[in-house]
Design a protein around this motif. Structure first.
Motif, PDB file in Angstrom:
ATOM      1  N   LEU A  31      12.276  -3.709 -56.194  1.00 58.81           N
ATOM      2  CA  LEU A  31      11.894  -2.997 -54.876  1.00 58.81           C
ATOM      3  C   LEU A  31      13.278  -3.629 -54.169  1.00 58.81           C
ATOM      4  CD1 LEU A  31       8.323  -4.381 -54.069  1.00 58.81           C
ATOM      5  CD2 LEU A  31       9.456  -1.879 -53.956  1.00 58.81           C
ATOM      6  N   PHE A  32      14.097  -4.767 -54.358  1.00 57.94           N
ATOM      7  CA  PHE A  32      15.217  -5.286 -53.711  1.00 57.94           C
ATOM      8  C   PHE A  32      16.298  -4.330 -53.823  1.00 57.94           C
ATOM      9  CE2 PHE A  32      19.125  -7.764 -53.569  1.00 57.94           C
ATOM     10  CZ  PHE A  32      18.849  -8.475 -52.277  1.00 57.94           C
ATOM     11  N   LYS A  33      16.256  -3.634 -55.218  1.00 62.55           N
ATOM     12  CA  LYS A  33      17.407  -2.814 -55.669  1.00 62.55           C
ATOM     13  C   LYS A  33      17.240  -1.574 -54.830  1.00 62.55           C
ATOM     14  CE  LYS A  33      19.852  -3.190 -59.857  1.00 62.55           C
ATOM     15  NZ  LYS A  33      20.015  -2.671 -61.254  1.00 62.55           N
ATOM     16  N   LYS A  34      16.082  -1.031 -54.519  1.00 59.11           N
ATOM     17  CA  LYS A  34      15.577   0.173 -53.868  1.00 59.11           C
ATOM     18  C   LYS A  34      15.926  -0.096 -52.636  1.00 59.11           C
ATOM     19  CE  LYS A  34      12.044   3.422 -53.759  1.00 59.11           C
ATOM     20  NZ  LYS A  34      13.048   4.433 -54.160  1.00 59.11           N
ATOM     21  N   PHE A  35      15.752  -1.185 -51.991  1.00 56.86           N
ATOM     22  CA  PHE A  35      15.851  -1.013 -50.463  1.00 56.86           C
ATOM     23  C   PHE A  35      17.270  -1.520 -50.137  1.00 56.86           C
ATOM     24  CE2 PHE A  35      11.276  -1.178 -50.414  1.00 56.86           C
ATOM     25  CZ  PHE A  35      11.225   0.031 -49.752  1.00 56.86           C
ATOM     26  N   PHE A  36      17.808  -2.536 -50.855  1.00 50.08           N
ATOM     27  CA  PHE A  36      19.157  -3.009 -50.423  1.00 50.08           C
ATOM     28  C   PHE A  36      20.156  -2.583 -51.259  1.00 50.08           C
ATOM     29  CE2 PHE A  36      15.804  -5.826 -49.015  1.00 50.08           C
ATOM     30  CZ  PHE A  36      16.050  -5.951 -47.672  1.00 50.08           C
ATOM     31  N   GLY A  37      19.920  -2.150 -52.394  1.00 48.16           N
ATOM     32  CA  GLY A  37      21.054  -2.063 -53.271  1.00 48.16           C
ATOM     33  C   GLY A  37      21.375  -0.520 -53.447  1.00 48.16           C
ATOM     34  N   ALA A  38      20.746   0.352 -52.510  1.00 47.93           N
ATOM     35  CA  ALA A  38      21.085   1.806 -52.509  1.00 47.93           C
ATOM     36  C   ALA A  38      22.546   2.140 -52.372  1.00 47.93           C
ATOM     37  CB  ALA A  38      20.446   2.722 -51.446  1.00 47.93           C
ATOM     38  N   LYS A  39      23.323   2.772 -53.430  1.00 45.21           N
ATOM     39  CA  LYS A  39      24.682   3.131 -53.388  1.00 45.21           C
ATOM     40  C   LYS A  39      24.928   4.067 -52.447  1.00 45.21           C
ATOM     41  CE  LYS A  39      26.876   4.599 -56.929  1.00 45.21           C
ATOM     42  NZ  LYS A  39      26.999   5.030 -58.341  1.00 45.21           N
ATOM     43  N   ALA A  40      25.894   3.807 -51.629  1.00 44.46           N
ATOM     44  CA  ALA A  40      26.305   4.598 -50.552  1.00 44.46           C
ATOM     45  C   ALA A  40      27.374   5.631 -51.348  1.00 44.46           C
ATOM     46  CB  ALA A  40      26.965   3.873 -49.332  1.00 44.46           C
ATOM     47  N   ASP A  41      26.909   6.415 -51.871  1.00 44.38           N
ATOM     48  CA  ASP A  41      27.676   7.656 -52.579  1.00 44.38           C
ATOM     49  C   ASP A  41      27.724   8.849 -52.072  1.00 44.38           C
ATOM     50  OD1 ASP A  41      25.047   8.303 -53.217  1.00 44.38           O
ATOM     51  OD2 ASP A  41      25.626   8.295 -55.234  1.00 44.38           O
ATOM     52  N   THR A  42      26.934   9.352 -50.937  1.00 43.21           N
ATOM     53  CA  THR A  42      27.089  10.664 -50.396  1.00 43.21           C
ATOM     54  C   THR A  42      27.885  10.711 -49.309  1.00 43.21           C
ATOM     55  OG1 THR A  42      24.698  10.293 -50.972  1.00 43.21           O
ATOM     56  CG2 THR A  42      25.325  12.346 -49.564  1.00 43.21           C
ATOM     57  N   VAL A  43      28.555  11.867 -49.509  1.00 42.42           N
ATOM     58  CA  VAL A  43      29.475  12.710 -48.481  1.00 42.42           C
ATOM     59  C   VAL A  43      28.573  13.722 -47.591  1.00 42.42           C
ATOM     60  CG1 VAL A  43      31.619  13.685 -47.830  1.00 42.42           C
ATOM     61  CG2 VAL A  43      31.492  11.916 -49.467  1.00 42.42           C
ATOM     62  N   LEU A  44      28.394  13.625 -46.308  1.00 46.39           N
ATOM     63  CA  LEU A  44      27.397  14.811 -45.820  1.00 46.39           C
ATOM     64  C   LEU A  44      28.301  15.690 -44.677  1.00 46.39           C
ATOM     65  CD1 LEU A  44      24.685  15.723 -44.976  1.00 46.39           C
ATOM     66  CD2 LEU A  44      24.615  13.952 -43.314  1.00 46.39           C
ATOM     67  N   LEU A  45      28.158  16.974 -45.062  1.00 46.34           N
ATOM     68  CA  LEU A  45      29.008  17.901 -44.355  1.00 46.34           C
ATOM     69  C   LEU A  45      28.046  18.155 -43.192  1.00 46.34           C
ATOM     70  CD1 LEU A  45      31.023  19.848 -46.860  1.00 46.34           C
ATOM     71  CD2 LEU A  45      31.996  18.506 -45.336  1.00 46.34           C
ATOM     72  N   GLU A  88      31.218   8.463 -59.402  1.00 45.78           N
ATOM     73  CA  GLU A  88      30.662   9.613 -58.958  1.00 45.78           C
ATOM     74  C   GLU A  88      30.128   9.772 -57.530  1.00 45.78           C
ATOM     75  OE1 GLU A  88      27.795  11.234 -61.518  1.00 45.78           O
ATOM     76  OE2 GLU A  88      28.971  11.550 -63.198  1.00 45.78           O
ATOM     77  N   LEU A  89      30.485  10.777 -56.835  1.00 47.41           N
ATOM     78  CA  LEU A  89      29.916  11.043 -55.398  1.00 47.41           C
ATOM     79  C   LEU A  89      28.968  12.412 -55.413  1.00 47.41           C
ATOM     80  CD1 LEU A  89      33.084  10.514 -53.250  1.00 47.41           C
ATOM     81  CD2 LEU A  89      31.516   8.912 -53.690  1.00 47.41           C
ATOM     82  N   ARG A  90      28.321  12.243 -54.234  1.00 49.86           N
ATOM     83  CA  ARG A  90      27.430  13.286 -54.052  1.00 49.86           C
ATOM     84  C   ARG A  90      27.849  13.848 -52.843  1.00 49.86           C
ATOM     85  NH1 ARG A  90      20.967  12.771 -53.358  1.00 49.86           N
ATOM     86  NH2 ARG A  90      21.709  11.180 -51.864  1.00 49.86           N
ATOM     87  N   LEU A  91      28.316  15.224 -52.699  1.00 49.12           N
ATOM     88  CA  LEU A  91      28.588  16.087 -51.662  1.00 49.12           C
ATOM     89  C   LEU A  91      27.630  17.070 -51.268  1.00 49.12           C
ATOM     90  CD1 LEU A  91      30.993  16.634 -49.903  1.00 49.12           C
ATOM     91  CD2 LEU A  91      31.661  18.572 -51.403  1.00 49.12           C
ATOM     92  N   ILE A  92      27.200  16.876 -49.973  1.00 55.03           N
ATOM     93  CA  ILE A  92      26.076  17.866 -49.225  1.00 55.03           C
ATOM     94  C   ILE A  92      26.570  18.610 -47.998  1.00 55.03           C
ATOM     95  CG2 ILE A  92      24.007  17.545 -48.053  1.00 55.03           C
ATOM     96  CD1 ILE A  92      23.093  15.231 -50.081  1.00 55.03           C
ATOM     97  N   ASP A  93      26.110  19.700 -48.198  1.00 56.86           N
ATOM     98  CA  ASP A  93      26.709  20.522 -47.176  1.00 56.86           C
ATOM     99  C   ASP A  93      25.194  21.326 -46.380  1.00 56.86           C
ATOM    100  OD1 ASP A  93      27.531  22.989 -45.588  1.00 56.86           O
ATOM    101  OD2 ASP A  93      26.961  24.293 -47.577  1.00 56.86           O
ATOM    102  N   PHE A  94      24.969  20.525 -45.295  1.00 55.71           N
ATOM    103  CA  PHE A  94      23.888  20.790 -44.596  1.00 55.71           C
ATOM    104  C   PHE A  94      24.044  21.929 -43.382  1.00 55.71           C
ATOM    105  CE2 PHE A  94      20.208  20.086 -41.718  1.00 55.71           C
ATOM    106  CZ  PHE A  94      19.277  19.774 -42.435  1.00 55.71           C
ATOM    107  N   PRO A  95      23.039  22.802 -43.517  1.00 55.31           N
ATOM    108  CA  PRO A  95      22.969  24.159 -42.725  1.00 55.31           C
ATOM    109  C   PRO A  95      23.436  23.676 -41.342  1.00 55.31           C
ATOM    110  CG  PRO A  95      21.144  24.372 -44.155  1.00 55.31           C
ATOM    111  CD  PRO A  95      21.665  22.928 -44.360  1.00 55.31           C
ATOM    112  N   GLY A  96      24.031  24.384 -40.738  1.00 55.07           N
ATOM    113  CA  GLY A  96      24.476  24.233 -39.229  1.00 55.07           C
ATOM    114  C   GLY A  96      23.395  24.772 -38.052  1.00 55.07           C
TER     115      GLY A  96
END
Lengths: 239, 638
Positions: A31-45, A88-96
């Protein structure tokens, strides 16, 4: 030592307690990992419709690509964008489309905020002139809803950075129009809160989170041109 | 060839492969289709008209693809649907492996699909050939008109959906067609964009049409009809007038034959309030005093909250999701996947539709939303672990949320400030049918604007209903008691032309530097042609920043008719070449009386595509709210 083991053999309650403890330990780590250890690896467009997000998305993945794009119906997700250090990064293109705005704030800016490394707001020259108020509101709400915690990069597509910084005037106005409500309702149920102190003119530097500006040109392909190959954006998101 | 463009792209918007005849990519048309049809949950629409082009589309939900064909509308491309399906099947067969690998797809994109051109040519050719032979076979014995007719029936046969509802639907369509025939009777012109194909956006009477494009098309049709055919008896007077729209006064007035409503001299008789006003009776003071409690506290509109029950449920959903992300996904992988089919979903969707209607969503939007969801889910791969039921519910939730989320920015306070910087007042026109609470909610909005420090001029544009002006006078007095000198009333008594009145009011507001002008209008039934004409004149003349339709939350199926007819009237009476000024927001009143039957919100946003700007929910001035989208969606799905 042997004694303890022996004890456990004959006394099953000990075993039970030990197993229970073990389970609690493992699950709490999980649980600790899930809530606090989430890796900030996402780039959001993000950005208004037609500002060239999808174009930029493709280009960040493959520098040489030129794609034809239509209005996005759903988000584009690319996993495994490699940084120089092989992360590894995750790239997300969110509709406008404005219709999707609610989904943006519910999903990415609140529920999944922990996974965001960087928000890239794409602003197009055509939209900054005609739809300055819309652009300002998108930036404002994004900063506000992400709780001023995710750094933002404003990518000025085909235009001068100066123009894109202009929303700070708009921001003052939005601050004021929303603050009007703050003064009257008690803070607890205030739906509209403001980014900075509404009584002082807004400046980018007053934000607790980093907001950068970079000029680019996603539409044209030229591997050697710094603007056209999105060098500034690449540097900012670290790829 | 017969078609202009065939394009295959991912739902993310990246084109994978396309065939184009000319240089055009029809980006604008296709983008409009996506925004106004697909995102608007138009369930049974399969084609879309943009300028002279017809655009047909199909979604593939397994691989998240969109297939689109564009051809000139004058060509009756009978095999368009067949072409799309065949291309889809072939494309999927050939590139299954690539399509499954999103990573590669984004990296290399269109490179993989270069070879598809040949395949496409083959399919195209075989389709053309078979269409040609079929045509020849038909054409020999029959005249052109007959063959056109036969084509239409073939088309409608292809489009009609499987399932038990078919018969009912056909009947409905027939009825619609009949109605239309009656309506158009003699003046059906050959250039009219209307054909009897039920699946065409432009041809569904009483169906939602919000998009400007569509409106334009219909307006053109309307005008061409006006010019072309011999005028019908009923509309004769109206039609004769229309070439000189500058002076339709007479018509407007002629319709009002009510006693005690027309002349200024009547106002003395009508002015019931005066006797009471003089003394400022105790009840009035009491009212003002009660309202005083809200002064200075109501600048912010609260979100409309629904009972805590729904919130809890929402949390549960989130919790369940979080769980499924972790350990569950491991199991899911083991269990395997299945494809959702239309048959799986049919019973669930039927139930969902019933539920929507039970929550007071009008029948037509309910049906279309379900159809649209079916289209979105058909072929989607889900794990055998998840139930069809929850899958459908989630999709409906997403659709409803999307529908209720405004498709443009709504921030009246911000726009008032903008208008101020341009040295002009911000103008809002209120319209709607009788007795829905236009004046009351206008007063509430005035109070809210006052709370935010804006001065307001109310234009008493309801010069028709006895007592309307007095009602506003009373409100003005109350509001001024709460915020001194913040509200003014502009009135000319009864029987005056509302358009001219509003114009004068705006001029005065500009002169006196008043921030906002709120124009009240007479309530009118949507089928009252002269009154609708008067309304559209008012709007055309004064070009308000915002035209709000005020509607009751209680309204059921009539909501469709009301909004469609209001919008249509506004569109029809716009002079050609101008952008039509349509309804661009709604006020939902009497929200406190409907419990969880919040469906009207869905019906209205569905039809106009416009946001619900305010929600009225009580008698006091502070009973004005913002619509809380998730609360409404939860109430509906409960």
């Amino acid at each position: 030592m042997m004694n303890i083991f022996f004890y456990m053999m004959v006394e099953p309650t000990y075993l039970a307690v030990l197993v229970a403890l073990l389970i609690v330990l493992v699950s709490s780590i999980f649980l600790f990992k899930k809530f606090f250890g989430a890796k900030a690896d996402t780039v959001l467009l993000i950005g208004l419709s037609d500002s060239g997000k999808t174009q930029m998305f493709s280009k960040l993945i493959n520098n040489k690509s030129t794609v034809i794009t239509y209005t996005s119906l759903s988000e584009n997700v690319y996993e495994g964008l490699l940084t120089p250090s092989n992360e590894e990064l995750r790239l997300i293109d969110f509709p406008g489309a404005e219709r999707m705005r609610k989904l943006l704030s519910e999903k990415w800016l609140s529920k999944e905020r922990g996974s965001l490394k960087q928000i890239v707001a794409v602003i197009d020259s055509s939209s900054i002139n005609k739809r300055a108020r819309d652009v300002a509101e998108l930036l404002y709400d994004t900063l506000l809803e992400s709780n001023k915690k995710v750094p933002m990069l404003v990518a000025c597509n085909k235009q001068d950075v100066g123009l894109a910084k202009a929303p700070h005037k708009e921001f003052s106005l939005i601050n004021q129009s929303r603050a009007a409500s703050l003064q009257s309702t008690d803070g607890s149920n205030a739906r509209a809160s403001t980014l900075t102190n509404p009584e002082v003119a807004f400046e980018w530097s007053k934000l607790p989170v980093k907001v950068d500006f970079v000029k680019c040109c996603a539409l044209e392909t030229d591997v050697d041109d710094e603007e056209k190959n999105l060098t500034g954006i690449r540097e900012a998101i670290g790829i | 060839t017969m078609i202009e463009l065939f394009t295959i792209f991912g739902k993310g918007g990246i084109v994978l492969w396309c065939f184009q005849e000319g240089a055009q990519l029809f980006t604008e048309g296709i983008n409009n289709l996506i925004k106004e049809v697909i995102m608007q949950e138009r369930g049974d629409v399969t084609q879309f008209k943009h300028q002279e082009m017809t655009i047909k589309f199909k979604l593939d939900n397994e691989f998240d693809l969109v297939f689109i064909v564009v051809y000139q509308s004058i060509i009756q491309l009978s095999y368009a649907d067949k072409l799309i399906s065949e291309v889809e099947a072939r494309f999927r067969d050939l590139y299954k492996n690539v399509l499954e690998n999103k990573h590669l797809l984004y990296q290399k994109g269109s490179k993989y699909f270069k070879g598809f051109g040949e395949e496409f040519d083959k399919i195209m050719e075989s389709n053309m050939r078979s269409a040609l032979t079929a045509n020849q076979a038909v054409r020999v014995p029959k005249t052109f008109q007959e063959s056109a007719k036969s084509q239409k029936t073939i088309e409608s046969m292809i489009i009609s959906r499987p399932g038990g509802k078919d018969d009912k639907k056909k009947k409905e369509k027939e009825k619609e067609a009949e109605m239309k025939k009656k309506k158009n009777a003699a003046n059906e012109s050959p250039t009219s964009a209307i054909d009897s194909n039920g699946s065409d956006v432009a041809s569904m009477p009483g169906s939602p049409k919000s998009d400007d494009e569509d409106m334009k098309a219909r307006r053109e049709a309307f005008f061409s009809k006006k010019k072309g055919g011999p005028p019908k008896a009923a509309a004769a007077a109206a039609d004769k007038k229309s070439p000189v729209p500058e002076e339709p006064k007479k018509k407007g007035k002629a319709a009002r034959v009510w006693e005690l409503s027309g002349k200024n001299s009547d106002s003395a008789v009508l002015d019931y309030s005066s006797s009471k006003d003089a003394g400022d009776g105790p009840t009035e003071n009491q009212f003002v005093n009660e309202q005083r409690a809200f002064v200075g506290k109501s600048a912010a509109l609260e979100d409309l909250r629904h009972e805590s029950e729904s919130e809890e449920e929402e949390e549960e959903v989130i919790a369940a999701k979080a769980q499924s992300g972790g350990w569950f996904s491991a199991f899911k992988g083991l269990v395997g996947n299945k494809k959702l089919t239309a048959d799986d979903m049919a019973p669930v969707l039927e139930k969902m539709k019933e539920n929507l209607i039970l929550k007071n969503v009008a029948a037509e939007p309910a049906d279309q939303i379900c159809q649209s969801v079916a289209k979105k889910l058909d072929g989607k791969v889900i794990s055998t672990f998840s139930r069809v039921n929850s899958e459908v519910k989630e999709a409906v939730r997403e659709s409803l949320t999307q529908l209720l989320t405004p498709r443009r920015r709504v921030d009246i306070l911000r726009d008032v400030a903008h208008a101020k910087s341009e040295d002009r007042p911000y103008v809002i026109v209120f319209c709607g049918v009788n007795g829905v609470g236009k004046s009351t909610n206008l007063a509430k909005i005035t109070f809210w604007l006052n709370e935010n420090g804006h001065k307001v001029l109310i234009a008493a544009g309801d010069t028709f209903r006895a007592g309307a002006v007095e009602q506003l006078r009373t409100h003005t007095k109350h509001l001024n008691a709460l915020h001194p000198n913040s509200v003014q009333l502009y009135e000319q008594g009864y029987g005056k032309d509302a358009a001219e009145l509003a114009k004068a009011a705006i001029a005065i507001a500009q002169e006196r530097k008043i921030d906002v002008v709120l124009v009240d209008t007479a309530g009118r039934m949507q089928d009252n042609e002269p009154l609708m004409r008067a309304l559209s004149k008012l709007i055309r003349m004064n070009k308000p920043d915002l035209t709000l339709f005020v509607g009751e939350a209680l309204v059921g199926n009539e909501a469709v008719d009301q909004l469609v007819r209001f919008n249509q009237a506004l569109a029809d009476h716009t002079s050609p070449g101008e952008k039509p000024l349509l309804i661009d927001g709604m006020v939902l009143t009497k929200f406190d009386t409907i419990d969880d039957k919040v469906g009207a919100a869905i019906s209205m946003t569905y039809i106009t595509g416009q946001p619900i700007v305010f929600v009225g929910c009580g008698q006091t001035y502070k009973d004005l709210r913002n619509l809380n989208v998730s609360a409404v969606v939860n109430a509906i799905l409960k």
